[in-house]
Design an enzyme around this catalytic site. Structure first.
Site, PDB file in Angstrom:
ATOM      1  N   HIS A  76       7.509 -14.034  10.361  1.00 30.84           N
ATOM      2  CA  HIS A  76       7.494 -12.839   9.524  1.00 30.84           C
ATOM      3  C   HIS A  76       8.889 -12.256   9.291  1.00 30.84           C
ATOM      4  CE1 HIS A  76       3.196 -13.004   9.668  1.00 30.84           C
ATOM      5  NE2 HIS A  76       3.140 -12.768  10.965  1.00 30.84           N
ATOM      6  N   PRO A  99       4.507   2.589   6.492  1.00 30.66           N
ATOM      7  CA  PRO A  99       5.546   3.601   6.702  1.00 30.66           C
ATOM      8  C   PRO A  99       5.587   4.609   5.564  1.00 30.66           C
ATOM      9  CG  PRO A  99       6.501   1.486   6.083  1.00 30.66           C
ATOM     10  CD  PRO A  99       5.053   1.240   6.338  1.00 30.66           C
ATOM     11  N   GLU A 100       5.446   5.882   5.896  1.00 27.65           N
ATOM     12  CA  GLU A 100       5.558   6.952   4.913  1.00 27.65           C
ATOM     13  C   GLU A 100       6.903   7.642   5.129  1.00 27.65           C
ATOM     14  OE1 GLU A 100       1.999   9.360   4.715  1.00 27.65           O
ATOM     15  OE2 GLU A 100       0.716   7.652   5.131  1.00 27.65           O
ATOM     16  N   ARG A 152       3.380  -8.741   5.334  1.00 24.33           N
ATOM     17  CA  ARG A 152       2.756  -8.961   4.032  1.00 24.33           C
ATOM     18  C   ARG A 152       3.732  -9.390   2.938  1.00 24.33           C
ATOM     19  NH1 ARG A 152      -2.199  -4.685   3.210  1.00 24.33           N
ATOM     20  NH2 ARG A 152      -2.899  -4.588   5.373  1.00 24.33           N
TER      21      ARG A 152
END
Length: 276
Positions: free
Chosen positions: A92, A2-3, A111
């Site tokens: 997750h 995500p930017e 992650r």
């Protein structure tokens, strides 16, 4: 990853979903997500807090509670999922905010790189990572004169310079490739060799690309969805990123891919020539 446009879209989604909701319980399933304070204090302090607004600075989200600010950095693959009622968590799902009306906001991160910090109310912008950010890429805050001064002092290649967040906030790999293509600048061009005209064009390209991407809800590469479970559609407008071998929309030359500062980089060999 995500930017800025994706994080802004997440913020807008959260505003429509959780503003006014009060926390009854917080579950922390992966303690390393919480930077500060200690996990038990993080959980306890948030009970009874109401989400009054959700802001953003660069790629950081700032949740404004009744008595606290919570800074949330999504990093590589962090995302928020909202459920109207209790829902089984998957492996997750690492932080769950349970609201008094039975709905839930779950932080999901494959992650586990994302981080959250709880701070005193109205101090979120003092978070260390936020303090180091450059200006937001908007007409109002991104000054071209200051931008030129920073580039003139930098001997590094323009792509990694734009990625470091200190020159301008929120640009990641996808959007830097798109910006440099639009400005006709080679990603390996040393920043201090750019002319004033090139810097002015680059400045406007940054504002233009980020503005359009925010309007489009961001870029969905593989699996990234926003807080509403929706995919952005700016990927339909990408000119170079992920277009290796396809003709450049401007000149028809096949788009090339290389590595710049260890990042996969897409550019047009004809439109973006490296000047010695």
């Amino acid at each position: 990853m995500p930017e800025l446009p994706e994080v802004e879209t997440v913020r807008r989604g959260l505003v429509s979903l959780v503003i006014g909701k009060t926390i009854s319980e917080v579950d922390v399933l992966w303690p390393k997500i919480i930077e500060s304070p200690e996990v038990d204090q993080f959980r306890n302090e948030l009970v009874g807090e109401t989400i009054e607004s959700v802001g953003r600075r660069g790629k950081y989200l700032i949740f404004h509670f009744t008595h606290y600010d919570m800074v949330s950095h999504l990093r590589m693959e962090g995302k928020y999922e909202f459920f109207s009622k209790a829902t089984p968590l998957d492996k997750h799902s690492h932080v769950r905010f349970i609201f008094t009306d039975g709905s839930e906001l779950v932080y999901h991160d494959v992650r586990k790189f994302g981080r959250m910090s709880l701070m005193k109310r109205n101090t979120g912008l003092e978070y260390k990572g936020i303090q180091q950010l450059g200006p937001e890429p908007t007409e109002e805050t991104f000054d071209v004169v200051e931008f030129e001064k920073r580039l003139n002092k930098a001997h590094t290649m323009i792509k990694p310079l734009l990625l470091n967040q200190k020159i301008v906030a929120g640009l990641g790999n996808i959007y830097v490739d798109e910006v440099l293509w639009l400005a006709k600048i080679h990603p390996e061009q040393p920043a201090n060799t750019l002319t004033r005209k090139e810097i002015e064009v680059l400045h406007q390209a940054i504002i233009s690309v980020i503005t359009k991407a925010k309007e489009a809800g961001g870029t969905t590469i593989r699996t990234y969805l926003n807080a509403l479970g929706e995919a952005g559609h700016f990927q339909q407008e990408l000119n170079v990123y992920g277009q290796t071998g396809n003709p450049c929309p401007r000149c028809g030359t096949p788009i090339a891919k290389t590595k710049v500062a260890q990042r996969g980089t897409h550019y047009c060999p004809h439109c973006q020539q490296l000047k010695r």
